[in-house]
Design a protein around this motif. Sequence first.
Motif, PDB file in Angstrom:
ATOM      1  N   GLU A  24       0.830  -1.207   0.000  1.00 13.21           N
ATOM      2  CA  GLU A  24       0.000   0.000   0.000  1.00 13.21           C
ATOM      3  C   GLU A  24       0.866   1.259   0.000  1.00 13.21           C
ATOM      4  N   HIS A  25       1.990   1.223   0.734  1.00  7.11           N
ATOM      5  CA  HIS A  25       2.915   2.351   0.670  1.00  7.11           C
ATOM      6  C   HIS A  25       3.359   2.587  -0.771  1.00  7.11           C
ATOM      7  N   ALA A  26       3.751   1.514  -1.431  1.00  6.88           N
ATOM      8  CA  ALA A  26       4.236   1.627  -2.806  1.00  6.88           C
ATOM      9  C   ALA A  26       3.161   2.187  -3.728  1.00  6.88           C
ATOM     10  N   LYS A  27       1.945   1.705  -3.576  1.00  2.00           N
ATOM     11  CA  LYS A  27       0.837   2.182  -4.413  1.00  2.00           C
ATOM     12  C   LYS A  27       0.572   3.671  -4.186  1.00  2.00           C
ATOM     13  N   ARG A  28       0.545   4.075  -2.930  1.00  2.00           N
ATOM     14  CA  ARG A  28       0.197   5.463  -2.616  1.00  2.00           C
ATOM     15  C   ARG A  28       1.281   6.421  -3.106  1.00  2.00           C
ATOM     16  N   PHE A  29       2.540   6.023  -2.946  1.00  2.01           N
ATOM     17  CA  PHE A  29       3.632   6.861  -3.417  1.00  2.01           C
ATOM     18  C   PHE A  29       3.594   6.982  -4.945  1.00  2.01           C
ATOM     19  N   ALA A  30       3.306   5.877  -5.617  1.00  4.42           N
ATOM     20  CA  ALA A  30       3.205   5.913  -7.078  1.00  4.42           C
ATOM     21  C   ALA A  30       2.030   6.777  -7.520  1.00  4.42           C
ATOM     22  N   ASP A  31       0.908   6.675  -6.810  1.00  5.50           N
ATOM     23  CA  ASP A  31      -0.255   7.512  -7.123  1.00  5.50           C
ATOM     24  C   ASP A  31       0.088   8.996  -7.060  1.00  5.50           C
ATOM     25  N   PRO A 221     -11.157   3.885  20.706  1.00  4.86           N
ATOM     26  CA  PRO A 221     -12.206   4.899  20.565  1.00  4.86           C
ATOM     27  C   PRO A 221     -12.972   4.799  19.247  1.00  4.86           C
ATOM     28  N   LEU A 222     -12.269   4.489  18.146  1.00  3.87           N
ATOM     29  CA  LEU A 222     -12.969   4.376  16.865  1.00  3.87           C
ATOM     30  C   LEU A 222     -13.663   3.031  16.699  1.00  3.87           C
ATOM     31  N   GLY A 223     -13.320   2.071  17.546  1.00 11.22           N
ATOM     32  CA  GLY A 223     -14.006   0.781  17.529  1.00 11.22           C
ATOM     33  C   GLY A 223     -13.744  -0.076  16.319  1.00 11.22           C
ATOM     34  N   ARG A 224     -12.619   0.126  15.674  1.00 10.19           N
ATOM     35  CA  ARG A 224     -12.326  -0.664  14.478  1.00 10.19           C
ATOM     36  C   ARG A 224     -10.827  -0.759  14.257  1.00 10.19           C
ATOM     37  N   ALA A 225     -10.456  -1.691  13.399  1.00 13.82           N
ATOM     38  CA  ALA A 225      -9.058  -1.810  12.998  1.00 13.82           C
ATOM     39  C   ALA A 225      -8.728  -0.757  11.946  1.00 13.82           C
ATOM     40  N   MET A 226      -7.454  -0.523  11.748  1.00 17.76           N
ATOM     41  CA  MET A 226      -7.005   0.360  10.686  1.00 17.76           C
ATOM     42  C   MET A 226      -6.972  -0.402   9.357  1.00 17.76           C
ATOM     43  N   GLU A 227      -7.046   0.327   8.276  1.00 14.82           N
ATOM     44  CA  GLU A 227      -6.863  -0.232   6.942  1.00 14.82           C
ATOM     45  C   GLU A 227      -5.460   0.131   6.456  1.00 14.82           C
ATOM     46  N   PRO A 228      -4.832  -0.736   5.657  1.00 11.61           N
ATOM     47  CA  PRO A 228      -3.484  -0.431   5.158  1.00 11.61           C
ATOM     48  C   PRO A 228      -3.382   0.926   4.479  1.00 11.61           C
ATOM     49  N   GLN A 229      -4.453   1.339   3.795  1.00 14.32           N
ATOM     50  CA  GLN A 229      -4.434   2.628   3.100  1.00 14.32           C
ATOM     51  C   GLN A 229      -4.273   3.795   4.075  1.00 14.32           C
ATOM     52  N   GLU A 230      -4.761   3.619   5.315  1.00  9.83           N
ATOM     53  CA  GLU A 230      -4.641   4.699   6.296  1.00  9.83           C
ATOM     54  C   GLU A 230      -3.199   4.837   6.778  1.00  9.83           C
ATOM     55  N   ILE A 231      -2.481   3.740   6.852  1.00 12.83           N
ATOM     56  CA  ILE A 231      -1.066   3.784   7.233  1.00 12.83           C
ATOM     57  C   ILE A 231      -0.260   4.409   6.096  1.00 12.83           C
ATOM     58  N   ALA A 232      -0.590   4.030   4.871  1.00 11.77           N
ATOM     59  CA  ALA A 232       0.113   4.582   3.710  1.00 11.77           C
ATOM     60  C   ALA A 232      -0.111   6.082   3.576  1.00 11.77           C
ATOM     61  N   ALA A 233      -1.295   6.552   3.935  1.00  6.59           N
ATOM     62  CA  ALA A 233      -1.576   7.990   3.866  1.00  6.59           C
ATOM     63  C   ALA A 233      -0.674   8.759   4.829  1.00  6.59           C
ATOM     64  N   ALA A 234      -0.412   8.172   5.992  1.00  4.31           N
ATOM     65  CA  ALA A 234       0.483   8.822   6.953  1.00  4.31           C
ATOM     66  C   ALA A 234       1.909   8.874   6.418  1.00  4.31           C
ATOM     67  N   ALA A 235       2.345   7.793   5.776  1.00  8.47           N
ATOM     68  CA  ALA A 235       3.691   7.771   5.199  1.00  8.47           C
ATOM     69  C   ALA A 235       3.818   8.806   4.091  1.00  8.47           C
ATOM     70  N   LEU A 236       2.789   8.927   3.272  1.00  2.00           N
ATOM     71  CA  LEU A 236       2.799   9.927   2.207  1.00  2.00           C
ATOM     72  C   LEU A 236       2.971  11.327   2.784  1.00  2.00           C
ATOM     73  N   PHE A 237       2.231  11.631   3.822  1.00  2.08           N
ATOM     74  CA  PHE A 237       2.353  12.944   4.464  1.00  2.08           C
ATOM     75  C   PHE A 237       3.784  13.194   4.930  1.00  2.08           C
ATOM     76  N   LEU A 238       4.376  12.212   5.606  1.00  4.56           N
ATOM     77  CA  LEU A 238       5.727  12.393   6.141  1.00  4.56           C
ATOM     78  C   LEU A 238       6.779  12.489   5.043  1.00  4.56           C
ATOM     79  N   ALA A 239       6.498  11.922   3.882  1.00  2.00           N
ATOM     80  CA  ALA A 239       7.435  11.992   2.760  1.00  2.00           C
ATOM     81  C   ALA A 239       7.280  13.267   1.948  1.00  2.00           C
TER      82      ALA A 239
END
Length: 260
Positions: A24-31, A221-239
Amino acid sequence: MGAAQRLAGKIAIVTGAAGGIGKEHAKRFADEGASVVALDIDEQGAESTAKELPAGGDQRHLGGRVDISSLASCQDAADRVVAEFGRIDALVNNAAIYANIDHKRADEEYLDQVLSVNMLGPWRMSKAVVPAMMSQNSGRIINQSSDAALMYHVSRKPETLPNFAYAWSKYSVNGLTKFMAGVLGGYNITVNCISPGMTMTEATQQAVSPRMAERLNASTPLGRAMEPQEIAAAALFLASDDAKGITGQILYVNGGAVMP
């Protein structure tokens, strides 16, 4: 293609990119316009990821093998990227032993194996890319930790001292992030870390029982697991340039599971 193209013209390396969050990191960076080098100990999987990435303009994606338990392998991978692209703008240290980790083993040989990959692996890969980043006076290094680093009560009455290997290694990644940030800032290289909470990948489904996953998710608090896309979005921001003033930080992406 993403409209923002926040990484247009950048060269990014993602380790552990054959599947899961790394893919997902790779996909988001390529996007977002980056040319992505997808690396994994599973060379075929990494090459498959690279072939699936969207490409436009001057983008070129490559897949290849890296064994982050070997400094020579990390150095060879970094040298290949520099030879191919001339620079390295971002590194995402995602690769780790996770899905098949054996918490029951506490022998030194096994601890050495896990810690070599999970704790020293990000250091090795960073060491390999830093000379290129120093020479261009810029770079983004994004480590990946885990909320497991802050979950100290593994068992109240263990039969013997547990190995703590996964949580221990990720706690060390948090510290490594801060030490690297402290010494690399003078070269305009930022070093930050993402700490994902429970993230629903195939690896998580293999490592965590459905009952345990349900209990952990219900406690957030959100009552759910994270999705891989949400982790990739954070990496995109930091990059991206949006985070150019941020370094030495741990970004917790966990639905509020822990709030340090």
